[in-house]
Structure formats: C-alpha cells, structure tokens
Write an enzyme that holds these catalytic residues in place. Structure first.
Site, PDB file in Angstrom:
ATOM      1  N   THR A   1       0.816  -1.145   0.100  1.00 28.46           N
ATOM      2  CA  THR A   1       0.076  -0.057   0.047  1.00 28.46           C
ATOM      3  C   THR A   1       0.871   1.262   0.167  1.00 28.46           C
ATOM      4  O   THR A   1       1.992   1.158  -0.329  1.00 28.46           O
ATOM      5  CB  THR A   1      -1.120  -0.070   1.284  1.00 28.46           C
TER       6      THR A   1
ATOM      7  N   LYS B   1       3.202   1.300  -3.975  1.00 29.14           N
ATOM      8  CA  LYS B   1       2.736   0.428  -4.790  1.00 29.14           C
ATOM      9  C   LYS B   1       3.246   0.575  -6.219  1.00 29.14           C
ATOM     10  O   LYS B   1       3.317  -0.390  -7.020  1.00 29.14           O
ATOM     11  CB  LYS B   1       1.323   0.921  -5.061  1.00 29.14           C
TER      12      LYS B   1
ATOM     13  N   ASN C   1      -0.373  -4.268  -5.801  1.00 29.61           N
ATOM     14  CA  ASN C   1      -0.989  -4.357  -4.316  1.00 29.61           C
ATOM     15  C   ASN C   1      -0.880  -5.603  -3.658  1.00 29.61           C
ATOM     16  O   ASN C   1      -1.235  -5.832  -2.594  1.00 29.61           O
ATOM     17  CB  ASN C   1      -2.506  -3.873  -4.325  1.00 29.61           C
TER      18      ASN C   1
ATOM     19  N   GLY D   1      -3.186   8.944  -7.829  1.00 25.23           N
ATOM     20  CA  GLY D   1      -2.292   7.843  -7.344  1.00 25.23           C
ATOM     21  C   GLY D   1      -2.316   6.502  -7.717  1.00 25.23           C
ATOM     22  O   GLY D   1      -3.302   6.199  -8.693  1.00 25.23           O
TER      23      GLY D   1
ATOM     24  N   LEU E   1     -13.407   5.700  -2.033  1.00 26.62           N
ATOM     25  CA  LEU E   1     -12.712   4.675  -1.690  1.00 26.62           C
ATOM     26  C   LEU E   1     -12.216   4.302  -0.399  1.00 26.62           C
ATOM     27  O   LEU E   1     -11.676   3.376   0.004  1.00 26.62           O
ATOM     28  CB  LEU E   1     -11.422   4.680  -2.640  1.00 26.62           C
TER      29      LEU E   1
ATOM     30  N   TYR F   1     -12.185   3.365   3.274  1.00 26.50           N
ATOM     31  CA  TYR F   1     -13.248   2.428   3.903  1.00 26.50           C
ATOM     32  C   TYR F   1     -13.531   2.684   5.270  1.00 26.50           C
ATOM     33  O   TYR F   1     -13.877   1.675   5.909  1.00 26.50           O
ATOM     34  CB  TYR F   1     -12.612   1.069   3.610  1.00 26.50           C
TER      35      TYR F   1
ATOM     36  N   GLY G   1     -15.340   2.470   0.530  1.00 31.04           N
ATOM     37  CA  GLY G   1     -14.434   1.464   0.113  1.00 31.04           C
ATOM     38  C   GLY G   1     -14.815   0.147   0.699  1.00 31.04           C
ATOM     39  O   GLY G   1     -13.838  -0.670   0.253  1.00 31.04           O
TER      40      GLY G   1
HETATM   41  P1  NAP Z   1      -1.812   7.739  -3.336  1.00 29.79           P
HETATM   42  O1  NAP Z   1      -1.166   6.930  -4.204  1.00 29.79           O
HETATM   43  O2  NAP Z   1      -1.120   8.431  -2.208  1.00 29.79           O
HETATM   44  O3  NAP Z   1      -2.826   8.652  -4.159  1.00 29.79           O
HETATM   45  C1  NAP Z   1      -3.526   9.554  -3.432  1.00 29.79           C
HETATM   46  C2  NAP Z   1      -3.435  11.066  -4.352  1.00 29.79           C
HETATM   47  O4  NAP Z   1      -4.480  12.009  -4.216  1.00 29.79           O
HETATM   48  C3  NAP Z   1      -2.117  11.666  -4.622  1.00 29.79           C
HETATM   49  O5  NAP Z   1      -2.031  12.022  -5.916  1.00 29.79           O
HETATM   50  C4  NAP Z   1      -2.613  12.939  -3.548  1.00 29.79           C
HETATM   51  O6  NAP Z   1      -1.505  14.036  -3.830  1.00 29.79           O
HETATM   52  C5  NAP Z   1      -3.917  13.244  -3.950  1.00 29.79           C
HETATM   53  N1  NAP Z   1      -4.674  14.001  -3.189  1.00 29.79           N
HETATM   54  C6  NAP Z   1      -4.542  14.046  -1.757  1.00 29.79           C
HETATM   55  N2  NAP Z   1      -5.529  15.047  -1.342  1.00 29.79           N
HETATM   56  C7  NAP Z   1      -5.906  15.531  -2.364  1.00 29.79           C
HETATM   57  C8  NAP Z   1      -7.028  16.484  -2.502  1.00 29.79           C
HETATM   58  N3  NAP Z   1      -7.637  17.203  -1.585  1.00 29.79           N
HETATM   59  N4  NAP Z   1      -7.584  16.813  -3.888  1.00 29.79           N
HETATM   60  C9  NAP Z   1      -6.976  16.102  -4.910  1.00 29.79           C
HETATM   61  N5  NAP Z   1      -5.922  15.278  -4.943  1.00 29.79           N
HETATM   62  C10 NAP Z   1      -5.393  14.749  -3.655  1.00 29.79           C
HETATM   63  O7  NAP Z   1      -2.899   6.864  -2.390  1.00 29.79           O
HETATM   64  P2  NAP Z   1      -3.974   5.614  -2.844  1.00 29.79           P
HETATM   65  O8  NAP Z   1      -3.316   4.304  -2.803  1.00 29.79           O
HETATM   66  O9  NAP Z   1      -4.025   5.795  -4.495  1.00 29.79           O
HETATM   67  O10 NAP Z   1      -4.922   5.706  -1.919  1.00 29.79           O
HETATM   68  C11 NAP Z   1      -6.097   6.791  -2.182  1.00 29.79           C
HETATM   69  C12 NAP Z   1      -7.106   6.459  -1.173  1.00 29.79           C
HETATM   70  O11 NAP Z   1      -7.736   5.443  -1.821  1.00 29.79           O
HETATM   71  C13 NAP Z   1      -6.846   6.195   0.078  1.00 29.79           C
HETATM   72  O12 NAP Z   1      -7.784   6.699   1.098  1.00 29.79           O
HETATM   73  C14 NAP Z   1      -6.674   4.854   0.363  1.00 29.79           C
HETATM   74  O13 NAP Z   1      -7.259   4.062   1.663  1.00 29.79           O
HETATM   75  C15 NAP Z   1      -7.843   4.411  -0.760  1.00 29.79           C
HETATM   76  N6  NAP Z   1      -7.871   2.972  -1.080  1.00 29.79           N
HETATM   77  C16 NAP Z   1      -8.905   2.255  -0.930  1.00 29.79           C
HETATM   78  C17 NAP Z   1      -9.178   0.913  -1.452  1.00 29.79           C
HETATM   79  C18 NAP Z   1     -10.071  -0.019  -1.192  1.00 29.79           C
HETATM   80  O14 NAP Z   1      -9.931  -1.207  -1.425  1.00 29.79           O
HETATM   81  N7  NAP Z   1     -11.166   0.459  -0.670  1.00 29.79           N
HETATM   82  C19 NAP Z   1      -7.900   0.480  -2.252  1.00 29.79           C
HETATM   83  C20 NAP Z   1      -6.779   1.396  -2.208  1.00 29.79           C
HETATM   84  C21 NAP Z   1      -6.939   2.754  -1.837  1.00 29.79           C
HETATM   85  P3  NAP Z   1      -0.285  14.211  -3.011  1.00 29.79           P
HETATM   86  O15 NAP Z   1       0.549  12.944  -3.186  1.00 29.79           O
HETATM   87  O16 NAP Z   1       0.422  15.503  -3.575  1.00 29.79           O
HETATM   88  O17 NAP Z   1      -0.688  14.299  -1.615  1.00 29.79           O
END
Ligand code: NAP
Length: 282
Positions: free
Chosen positions: A64, A68, A89, A135, A229, A231, A251
């Site tokens: 995570t 990733k 993942n 992301g 997403l 959870y 999520g």
């Molecule tokens: P990540 O790789 O860190 O990507 C998140 C992206 O969102 C980053 O580019 C971040 O920018 C951007 N961001 C943060 N705050 C923002 C805002 N206010 N407006 C616009 N963009 C913003 O994280 P990820 O792995 O993709 O995960 C993202 C979310 O999905 C997390 O909450 C995670 O728990 C959830 N998720 C859930 C599942 C599920 O099974 N339900 C699976 C995967 C992920 P910066 O890097 O510049 O901060």
C-alpha cells in the site's frame, strides 16, 4: 507456517490482518497475516524485505501507500494489467520468484457493478465520471472505468503533474475510447460534476477528522452516484451525498473484494468473503 502481511508506511489503520487471519482460520490454513506494524518500513529497507520474501521467510504481501508503484522494479514477473496500471498491491512468491498483481482493479470493478449490499450497482458504459486523485488507487480505477466503457473521465489531483502523467499514460496504453480530461482549475469542478453520472474519491481526503473538503458539496446532484474509496465506515463525502439524495458507497466492499482476490492468489482457494465481511464490519 506461512507468513503474510502488508507492506507500506504509516499503515496502523489497515484492516487486512483481521480479514486474512479470519479467512485462514475459517479454512484451517497454517498461515498468519502479521499486524500492520510488522512490515511498516522505510524505503531503504525494501530490498532487504524482498530478499526475505525470496528466501521464503515471507510467503506473500499486500502493498500500500507509498510503495505500490515502487515495487514494480522489485518483482520478477507481473501480468499485463499490472504493467498497464503501473501499480502492485499483491505480491506472491513461488520457487524464489516474486510475482506482482493488482487486485484493487478487480475489487473496484466488483464493488462498482455489483448488486450485493454495499455495492454501487452502477453501469459505467457511456457514462461521465469525475475522479479525484491520480495515485495508485486512481490508476486501477481509471483502467477499470475504461475497460467498462465509460464515455468521459475527468481527473483532478492537487498535483497537476500527476494527473497529466496518468492521463497521458492511459491514453498511450489503453485501446478504449474513453475521453480523458485533466481538470486543473478548481472553479471548473462544478461544471464537470454537474454533468457527471459518477464521482469517485481516490484520495485520502476525508480519512481524518479535520481534512478539508475536496469540493463544494452543493455540486452533488440527486442523479449522481458517489464512490468514496476510503473504507472507514462513514466518510463525510458519503454522508453528504446521501443527505442530498445521491446513491453513495464507501470503500469497504472494494477492500473486501481486493482482499478476496489476494487470498486466492496466495492460497489457490476461494476466499470466505462472508466471514471476512463480518470481521471488517466489526
Ligand atoms: P496515493 O497513491 O497517495 O494517491 C492519492 C492521490 O491523491 C495523491 O496524488 C495525492 O496527492 C492526491 N490528493 C491528496 N489530497 C487531495 C485533494 N484534496 N485533492 C486532490 N488530490 C488529492 O494513495 P492511493 O493508494 O491511491 O489511495 C488513495 C485512497 O484510496 C486512500 O484513502 C486509500 O485508503 C484508498 N484506497 C482504498 C482501497 C479499497 O480497497 N477500498 C484500495 C486502495 C486505496 P499528493 O501525493 O500530492 O498528496
């Protein structure tokens, strides 16, 4: 005993150990999924960690934030989906070779299309979608939406460069016909969201009390479907969407389905989703 766990940084919130340990127990497997702090390591320890996997000390892991994308360089094999999405993942080890998978893609699609409680039951074909985040999770989401035939996908991330890179990589790699737009100007959110059928939060914004809002919730309209997403049970976005008459899910089901798919990759067995769901809901 086979050892599994979750690799990442600052991941004490992870629910994966509960789900997988309940599943191992239910199927009588001699395996343990370590608590989140076990594989919460800095980047300079990643090589050692993968060496331990190769030696068989660890049989598999989830990956995570923030690794990733990074682990793509550290595995020996990955399927075309992983190569396209550019994020892993799930890692499994067989005969000292490490294989990487992306089960977020599958988890997202199942929760989006599914008709079980907690699924969105949304048909993306020909639809307009607004995605916050560019992301690791957003990549799986956008490939999923393209494979399902979404008409237009708008992406907004605070890091505009990230949105641009994601948009150009999907356009290069995917043969689908979705139109991808990067929304840079916050003032344009209203225009895009009011025309969207589905809004997705693929950022961590909303996870902690005190996080700001991604956008002005007044833009949420009754016909909008919302998929957050995150959870933790009730996110502000889901609450606000429901208050405004929109159908919304968090999520949890995606988490459950991606975990089920990882479990199958590691064990070759069908995951006991009902048992895993009970544990997550608790
Ligand atoms: P990540 O790789 O860190 O990507 C998140 C992206 O969102 C980053 O580019 C971040 O920018 C951007 N961001 C943060 N705050 C923002 C805002 N206010 N407006 C616009 N963009 C913003 O994280 P990820 O792995 O993709 O995960 C993202 C979310 O999905 C997390 O909450 C995670 O728990 C959830 N998720 C859930 C599942 C599920 O099974 N339900 C699976 C995967 C992920 P910066 O890097 O510049 O901060």
């Amino acid at each position: 005993m086979k050892i599994y766990g979750i690799l990442g940084k600052n991941i004490s919130y992870s629910l994966s150990p509960f789900m997988h340990n309940a599943a191992f127990k239910a199927l009588g497997l001699d395996a343990e999924y370590k608590p989140p702090d076990a594989f919460d390591i800095p980047e300079n320890e990643l090589n050692d960690f993968f060496l331990r996997m190769r030696k068989g000390e660890i049989s598999g892991c989830n990956v995570t934030i923030p690794y990733k994308e990074k682990v793509l360089e550290l595995v020996d094999k990955c399927d075309d989906l992983v190569k396209d999405i550019g994020a892993i993942n799930t890692v499994t080890v067989k005969e000292k070779a490490l294989s990487g998978y992306n089960t977020d893609y599958q988890g997202f699609i199942e929760a989006l299309k599914g008709r079980n409680a907690g699924d969105l039951n949304f048909d993306s074909k020909g639809k307009d979608v607004f995605v916050f985040g560019a992301g690791g999770a957003a990549k799986a989401v956008i490939y999923g939406l393209m494979d399902l035939g979404a008409k237009r996908i708008a992406i907004a991330d605070i890091d505009e460069g990230k949105s641009e890179r994601l948009a150009s990589s999907v356009v290069d790699k995917h043969k689908g016909s979705s139109l991808i737009t990067v929304v840079k100007d916050r003032h344009k959110y209203e225009e895009f969201i009011s025309k969207s059928d589905l809004l997705i939060n693929a950022t961590p914004c909303g996870m902690k009390a005190g996080d700001g809002q991604l956008f002005d919730y007044r833009y949420i309209h009754e016909k909008l479907y919302v998929f957050d997403l995150i959870y933790v049970t009730e996110t502000p976005l889901v609450k606000e969407a429901e208050l405004r008459g929109a159908k919304a899910i968090n999520g949890v089901n995606m988490l459950l389905y991606q975990a089920g798919a990882s479990f199958t990759i590691w064990t070759g067995l069908k995951a006991p989703l009902d048992i895993m769901r009970k544990v997550v809901m608790k």
